[in-house]
Enzyme design. Sequence first.
Site, PDB file in Angstrom:
ATOM      1  N   LYS A  79       0.587  -1.194  -0.136  1.00  0.00           N
ATOM      2  CA  LYS A  79       0.032   0.151   0.153  1.00  0.00           C
ATOM      3  C   LYS A  79       1.003   1.806  -0.011  1.00  0.00           C
ATOM      4  O   LYS A  79       2.458   1.429   0.547  1.00  0.00           O
ATOM      5  CB  LYS A  79      -0.809   0.182   1.462  1.00  0.00           C
ATOM      6  N   SER A 154      -9.818   1.633   2.813  1.00  0.00           N
ATOM      7  CA  SER A 154      -8.869   1.894   1.881  1.00  0.00           C
ATOM      8  C   SER A 154      -8.113   1.817   0.897  1.00  0.00           C
ATOM      9  O   SER A 154      -6.856   2.155  -0.120  1.00  0.00           O
ATOM     10  CB  SER A 154      -7.987   3.514   2.500  1.00  0.00           C
ATOM     11  N   SER A 178      -9.687  -0.965   6.870  1.00  0.00           N
ATOM     12  CA  SER A 178      -9.291  -0.819   4.701  1.00  0.00           C
ATOM     13  C   SER A 178      -8.325  -1.993   5.047  1.00  0.00           C
ATOM     14  O   SER A 178      -8.622  -1.411   3.719  1.00  0.00           O
ATOM     15  CB  SER A 178      -8.045   0.744   5.283  1.00  0.00           C
TER      16      SER A 178
HETATM   17  N1  GLN Z   1     -13.171   3.456   6.111  1.00  0.00           N
HETATM   18  C1  GLN Z   1     -12.514   4.418   6.983  1.00  0.00           C
HETATM   19  C2  GLN Z   1     -12.139   5.218   6.557  1.00  0.00           C
HETATM   20  O1  GLN Z   1     -12.314   6.184   5.876  1.00  0.00           O
HETATM   21  C3  GLN Z   1     -11.825   3.711   7.285  1.00  0.00           C
HETATM   22  C4  GLN Z   1     -10.259   3.744   6.759  1.00  0.00           C
HETATM   23  C5  GLN Z   1      -9.008   2.896   7.066  1.00  0.00           C
HETATM   24  O2  GLN Z   1      -8.899   2.183   8.149  1.00  0.00           O
HETATM   25  N2  GLN Z   1      -7.937   3.416   6.812  1.00  0.00           N
HETATM   26  O3  GLN Z   1     -11.266   6.730   7.966  1.00  0.00           O
END
Ligand code: GLN
Length: 485
Positions: A79, A154, A178
């Site tokens: 990532k 994400s 994410s």
């Molecule tokens: N979707 C969640 C957010 O937007 C989690 C994001 C993540 O785990 N980095 O905060």
Amino acid sequence: MNLNLLTIKQAQEKLQKKEISCQELTQSCIIQIENTEEHLHAFLAKNFDQALEQAKKVDRKIKQGEKLKPLEGIPCSIKDIICTKGIRTTAASKMLQNYEPLYDATVIKKIKDAGAIILGKNNCDAWAHGSSTENSDFGPTHNPWDITRVPGGSSGGGGASVAADQVIFALGTDTGGSIRLPASFCGIVGLKPTYGRVSRYGAIAMGSSLDTIGPMTKTVEDAAIVLQIIAGTDKKDSTTPAVKVPDYSQALQKGIKGLKIGIPKQALGQGLDSQVKTLFEVSVKELEKLGAKTKEIEMPYLDYGLAVYYIIMPAEVSSNLGRYEGIRYGRPAKNAADLMEIYTKSRAQGFNPENKRRIMIGTYTLSAGYYDAYYKKAMQVRTLIKKEFENALNKVDLILMPTAPSPAFKLGEKTDDPMQMYLADIYTINLNLAGVPGISMPCGFANGLPVGMQLIGPQFGEEKIFQAANAYEQATGWHKIKPKI
Ligand code: GLN
């Protein structure tokens, strides 16, 4: 056979037995990336030349009959929020468009020491803010099962890469879901380890008390192999206690018989897609058939997770993103007249609307007049959520929940409504607040789209998760079904 379809375990064995060469394996992943990237956009940076160089060296070792290290010669992707020395790392944000780290994150050092080959950096939501990768400043990733749909976020690039067999495994980060959400939407395995099990050093911070790094893989066994390498205490991250790293491969063999699995009533209520619910209920029966004892449990505080997360996470985001002022950190704005303008313009140009929304919410809830009402209250409820998990996991070995309320949604479907987007994480967020580990694994298909379920264990209890997850995976074989891309 296309070698890019192999799992880590299979590739390891074939390399060691000289049935395949590392160059062939690496090449077949590169070909798959080249054939599919146009549709997926899972990568922000590619590292093919270096990867092929490394593959050559591995082949020399194999030829000489040397024993390979645990990840030696295995192609993977990372990532783009995890620092890789000499490979551009942008956090999918314009702010870091030209950033080339001078050092490796601890997890990168560890997988490199174990011999892994890095093919490139995966797309994600900018600064990991999102559930669909649509917040990437460089354009979204598409879901290999249906390219009109999102891969989740994400860590959507990692999810798509592994599902489309562009790589053998990927590393993602999980602050509120994410890793697990893209795993669910893409039909792969994603593990969010216990907070502190894996060093965060070198991961660009989102919410420091919530962030974790974990594997995205094709099988549960592979997740265990990668965790074995990246877990452990690290002098560079004071939140990694010296808890012994057990032999996870042993856990895989232990089976599921007699394990008690609790299913929170609160996880099956309003908002859950009916097909996802049915698949979940069938999975519960399957787990029982395999010898687990399941029972309904009460976890009323789960309902507050989303509200608590959207106070604590933005507070930490606003603090962590404070350093990007365009001089010491981040790209400086053009045409700034003075110092103050460098700060304000760099931030105005470098952050996207979702990043700004979070910075605004965070600075608001941390401000003198509102701190007690919002931040402090949220931290109190967070403690209650953590205790609720502890209590539940004193009575059962594992907790089971859906990973997401629905299968992958369409690109653009939720971009105008942040609240709808936030709701995609309703089942994943509580684990980050409590610091407990969870795995998302495939449990069936709804209208041709993969659906995941989530097995949750106590802090530092990844072994039990692997035990149950491996048994379920072996019995059901959902992981063998591949997207046509
Ligand atoms: N979707 C969640 C957010 O937007 C989690 C994001 C993540 O785990 N980095 O905060």
